[in-house]
Design an enzyme around this catalytic site. Structure first.
Site, PDB file in Angstrom:
ATOM      1  N   ASP A  61       0.870  -1.179   0.000  1.00  0.00           N
ATOM      2  CA  ASP A  61       0.000   0.000   0.000  1.00  0.00           C
ATOM      3  C   ASP A  61       0.904   1.225   0.000  1.00  0.00           C
ATOM      4  OD1 ASP A  61      -1.649   2.173   0.667  1.00  0.00           O
ATOM      5  OD2 ASP A  61      -2.979   0.908   1.880  1.00  0.00           O
ATOM      6  N   ASN A  88       2.253   6.453 -11.012  1.00  0.00           N
ATOM      7  CA  ASN A  88       0.898   6.392 -11.571  1.00  0.00           C
ATOM      8  C   ASN A  88      -0.173   6.115 -10.521  1.00  0.00           C
ATOM      9  OD1 ASN A  88      -1.225   5.604 -13.721  1.00  0.00           O
ATOM     10  ND2 ASN A  88      -0.952   3.713 -12.543  1.00  0.00           N
ATOM     11  N   TYR A 154      -9.400  16.410  -4.826  1.00  0.00           N
ATOM     12  CA  TYR A 154      -8.700  15.670  -5.892  1.00  0.00           C
ATOM     13  C   TYR A 154      -7.871  16.654  -6.726  1.00  0.00           C
ATOM     14  CZ  TYR A 154      -7.667  12.885 -10.010  1.00  0.00           C
ATOM     15  OH  TYR A 154      -6.991  12.252 -11.041  1.00  0.00           O
ATOM     16  N   LYS A 158      -3.726  16.886  -7.462  1.00  0.00           N
ATOM     17  CA  LYS A 158      -3.100  16.863  -8.792  1.00  0.00           C
ATOM     18  C   LYS A 158      -2.372  18.193  -9.074  1.00  0.00           C
ATOM     19  CE  LYS A 158      -3.841  12.609  -9.994  1.00  0.00           C
ATOM     20  NZ  LYS A 158      -2.733  11.671 -10.231  1.00  0.00           N
ATOM     21  N   VAL A 187     -10.275   9.363 -18.944  1.00  0.00           N
ATOM     22  CA  VAL A 187      -9.817   8.047 -19.433  1.00  0.00           C
ATOM     23  C   VAL A 187     -10.719   6.992 -18.801  1.00  0.00           C
ATOM     24  CG1 VAL A 187      -7.812   6.537 -19.712  1.00  0.00           C
ATOM     25  CG2 VAL A 187      -7.453   8.962 -19.128  1.00  0.00           C
TER      26      VAL A 187
END
Ligand code: NDP
Ligand code: 8X3
Length: 254
Positions: A61, A88, A154, A158, A187
């Site tokens: 993790d 990623n 979020y 980013k 995506v």
């Protein structure tokens, strides 16, 4: 000559899995990470059969620093010559106005997208610095370029990836380490299922009325970046579906 080695975090699904496949096709040996061990084992078998790729599985993790350290410390000596690190692993959790956001969602996103990226980079950068060679690819997002309604935390994570990418590029310059950000728009992966806490209908709705990007499209860009000649650094790539202009403007046929 030894094949190059790439470490891809979050290779059990979506962009990470597609990237592992395409790097294996390009003769990289791979270190693949994630929490779902069976998926890592399945992928490693597939890569061996299809591409004769040597693969090491690291099942941890990424939010847990001790687990990250233990996994990287356990790598055999010749696997520490990591040429490419693809940061990623990440997620969105929830899509609510900030006043309705769940603390648990916030912590999962901050711990994974920012702290996890830092934990693994901290362990891998010294290997690259020692060899004066390496390439770090951070997966950012359109959400790290523009804030949108209900994206709040979020987007903040980013934006942090965007800042860390720029900072890494400066600090690692003298060590000859390339740093790239790939920032996708929509995506279709497991991303929205995770974001909507397993609500498949809500997740499917995100991709209705247009053709989204697929994980392979982003993997293409990652592989392009890491296979440029040594003097070329692809710094920052924003990739969206043709039907998306930014987080607000879409050409959907609903
Ligand atoms: P998926 O949900 O399909 O894949 C996410 C991957 O991250 C999985 O392999 C998962 O592995 C891994 N991961 C998540 N949390 C952890 C953790 N705590 N520890 C270890 N691994 C973890 O989503 P995507 O492929 O779409 O997402 C990949 C990256 O792309 C993310 O950083 C995301 O923010 C970014 N992105 C995605 C976009 C999209 O529209 N899909 C657009 C822009 C950016 P496991 O659960 O097995 O641990
Ligand atoms: C994922 C893309 O637009 O859902 O980072 O934030 S978006």
């Amino acid at each position: 000559m030894m094949n190059k080695i790439a470490l891809v975090t979050g290779a059990t699904s979506g962009i990470g899995k597609a990237t592992a496949r395409q790097l294996a096709e390009k003769d990289f040996n791979l270190i693949i990470t994630g929490r779902r061990k069976e998926r890592l084992e399945e992928l490693a078998n597939e890569l061996k059969q299809k591409y004769n790729c040597e693969t090491i599985i690291l099942n941890f993790d990424i939010r847990k620093q001790a687990e990250v350290d233990k996994a990287i410390d356990g790598l055999p000596e010749n696997w520490r010559n990591i040429d490419v690190l693809v940061n990623n692993a990440g997620l969105a959790a929830g899509a609510d106005p900030i006043y309705d956001g769940l603390l648990d969602d916030w912590e999962r996103m901050i711990d994974t997208n920012i702290k996890g990226l830092l934990y693994i980079s901290k362990k891998v950068m010294p290997f690259m610095m020692k060899r004066k060679s390496g390439h770090i690819v951070n997966i950012g997002s359109i959400a790290g370029k523009q804030v949108y309604p209900n994206g709040n935390v979020y987007c903040a994570t980013k934006f942090a990836v965007d800042a860390l990418t720029k900072a890494m590029r400066i600090d690692l310059l003298k060590h000859n380490i390339r740093v790239t950000q790939i920032a996708p728009g929509a995506v279709e992966t497991e991303f929205s299922i995770v974001r909507y806490h397993g609500d498949k209908d809500k997740a499917d709705n995100v991709y209705k009325g247009y053709t989204p990007l697929f994980a392979e499209d982003i993997a293409n860009a990652i592989v392009f970046a890491v296979t440029r000649p040594a003097h070329v650094n692809i710094a920052d790539v924003l990739i969206m579906p043709t039907a998306q202009a930014n987080p607000y403007y879409w050409n959907k046929k609903l």
